[in-house]
Write a protein that holds these residues in place. Sequence first.
Motif, PDB file in Angstrom:
ATOM      1  N   ASP A  84      32.359   1.827  43.474  1.00  0.00           N
ATOM      2  CA  ASP A  84      31.248   0.941  43.130  1.00  0.00           C
ATOM      3  C   ASP A  84      31.796  -0.282  42.403  1.00  0.00           C
ATOM      4  N   GLU A  85      30.944  -1.249  42.204  1.00  0.00           N
ATOM      5  CA  GLU A  85      31.350  -2.532  41.615  1.00  0.00           C
ATOM      6  C   GLU A  85      32.005  -2.372  40.243  1.00  0.00           C
ATOM      7  N   ALA A  86      31.509  -1.448  39.435  1.00  0.00           N
ATOM      8  CA  ALA A  86      32.072  -1.263  38.098  1.00  0.00           C
ATOM      9  C   ALA A  86      33.540  -0.856  38.148  1.00  0.00           C
ATOM     10  N   MET A  87      33.931  -0.142  39.190  1.00  0.00           N
ATOM     11  CA  MET A  87      35.320   0.307  39.312  1.00  0.00           C
ATOM     12  C   MET A  87      36.281  -0.831  39.576  1.00  0.00           C
ATOM     13  N   VAL A  88      35.789  -1.941  40.087  1.00  0.00           N
ATOM     14  CA  VAL A  88      36.685  -3.040  40.459  1.00  0.00           C
ATOM     15  C   VAL A  88      36.555  -4.248  39.547  1.00  0.00           C
ATOM     16  N   ALA A  89      35.930  -4.058  38.391  1.00  0.00           N
ATOM     17  CA  ALA A  89      35.830  -5.155  37.430  1.00  0.00           C
ATOM     18  C   ALA A  89      37.236  -5.561  36.990  1.00  0.00           C
ATOM     19  N   PRO A  90      37.440  -6.855  36.702  1.00  0.00           N
ATOM     20  CA  PRO A  90      38.753  -7.298  36.246  1.00  0.00           C
ATOM     21  C   PRO A  90      39.195  -6.488  35.030  1.00  0.00           C
ATOM     22  N   PRO A  91      40.460  -6.163  34.929  1.00  0.00           N
ATOM     23  CA  PRO A  91      41.609  -6.621  35.705  1.00  0.00           C
ATOM     24  C   PRO A  91      42.045  -5.656  36.808  1.00  0.00           C
ATOM     25  N   THR A  92      41.157  -4.875  37.345  1.00  0.00           N
ATOM     26  CA  THR A  92      41.523  -3.850  38.322  1.00  0.00           C
ATOM     27  C   THR A  92      42.248  -4.430  39.536  1.00  0.00           C
ATOM     28  N   ARG A  93      43.345  -3.768  39.893  1.00  0.00           N
ATOM     29  CA  ARG A  93      44.061  -4.066  41.128  1.00  0.00           C
ATOM     30  C   ARG A  93      43.651  -2.997  42.125  1.00  0.00           C
ATOM     31  N   VAL A  94      43.248  -3.409  43.304  1.00  0.00           N
ATOM     32  CA  VAL A  94      42.728  -2.485  44.310  1.00  0.00           C
ATOM     33  C   VAL A  94      43.734  -2.362  45.446  1.00  0.00           C
ATOM     34  N   VAL A  95      43.980  -1.121  45.858  1.00  0.00           N
ATOM     35  CA  VAL A  95      44.886  -0.854  46.965  1.00  0.00           C
ATOM     36  C   VAL A  95      44.102  -0.060  48.002  1.00  0.00           C
ATOM     37  N   VAL A  96      43.950  -0.641  49.183  1.00  0.00           N
ATOM     38  CA  VAL A  96      43.147  -0.036  50.242  1.00  0.00           C
ATOM     39  C   VAL A  96      44.043   0.533  51.343  1.00  0.00           C
ATOM     40  N   ALA A  97      43.541   1.567  51.995  1.00  0.00           N
ATOM     41  CA  ALA A  97      44.322   2.232  53.037  1.00  0.00           C
ATOM     42  C   ALA A  97      44.338   1.461  54.352  1.00  0.00           C
ATOM     43  N   GLU A  98      43.253   0.712  54.615  1.00  0.00           N
ATOM     44  CA  GLU A  98      43.126   0.033  55.899  1.00  0.00           C
ATOM     45  C   GLU A  98      42.748  -1.432  55.690  1.00  0.00           C
ATOM     46  N   GLU A  99      43.270  -2.262  56.566  1.00  0.00           N
ATOM     47  CA  GLU A  99      43.087  -3.714  56.479  1.00  0.00           C
ATOM     48  C   GLU A  99      41.618  -4.122  56.387  1.00  0.00           C
ATOM     49  N   TRP A 100      40.727  -3.505  57.159  1.00  0.00           N
ATOM     50  CA  TRP A 100      39.317  -3.916  57.169  1.00  0.00           C
ATOM     51  C   TRP A 100      38.658  -3.758  55.805  1.00  0.00           C
ATOM     52  N   MET A 101      39.199  -2.900  54.960  1.00  0.00           N
ATOM     53  CA  MET A 101      38.618  -2.652  53.641  1.00  0.00           C
ATOM     54  C   MET A 101      38.833  -3.804  52.673  1.00  0.00           C
ATOM     55  N   ARG A 102      39.833  -4.638  52.928  1.00  0.00           N
ATOM     56  CA  ARG A 102      40.154  -5.766  52.036  1.00  0.00           C
ATOM     57  C   ARG A 102      38.953  -6.657  51.764  1.00  0.00           C
ATOM     58  N   ALA A 103      38.114  -6.847  52.767  1.00  0.00           N
ATOM     59  CA  ALA A 103      37.010  -7.802  52.673  1.00  0.00           C
ATOM     60  C   ALA A 103      36.025  -7.486  51.553  1.00  0.00           C
TER      61      ALA A 103
END
Length: 157
Positions: A84-103
């Motif tokens: 959810d949005e709270a998990m990605v609040a700054p300064p979180t760095r996100v690492v996704v398994a698949e390219e389509w998830m980047r968006a």
Amino acid sequence: MNSGEPEARVLFVCRGNLCRSPMAMAILIHLLELRGGGGTLSVESAGYFDWGSFPREAHPFARRAVQQLCGGDLLANHRARRWDEAMVAPPTRVVVAEEWMRADFPADRVLTMRELGGERGDVADPYGSDYQTYVNCARSLERLIGRGMNWLIGGCA
């Protein structure tokens, strides 16, 4: 930071939070422990699928593969959850398994698992495969995370 908040956070994301993202989370935690700790780094994982009230554990093969690589059942208490949005609040760095998830994440704070290691493409989902496929996936994640450690820790470990 004096507030007790983590100086950096890492969130690994895959489809169901049963295989790739929990394995990546456990592997990073293990690698940080080998280095003497993660400082104020918080490491979590989540998925796109919402399991609702039905708790889902890490896939048994994912647990075994992490145990084989790291020497302990680091996913024994894992429960799948949706990001959810709270998990990605700054300064979180996100690492996704698949390219389509980047968006779905801030462009300046997201990489694919393969990009961590300077590669292209997706990390294939081992769900439904045999145990050796999980071990191979976990080894690949270990290599990619090792290569991307500086970006992941952001100087806080």
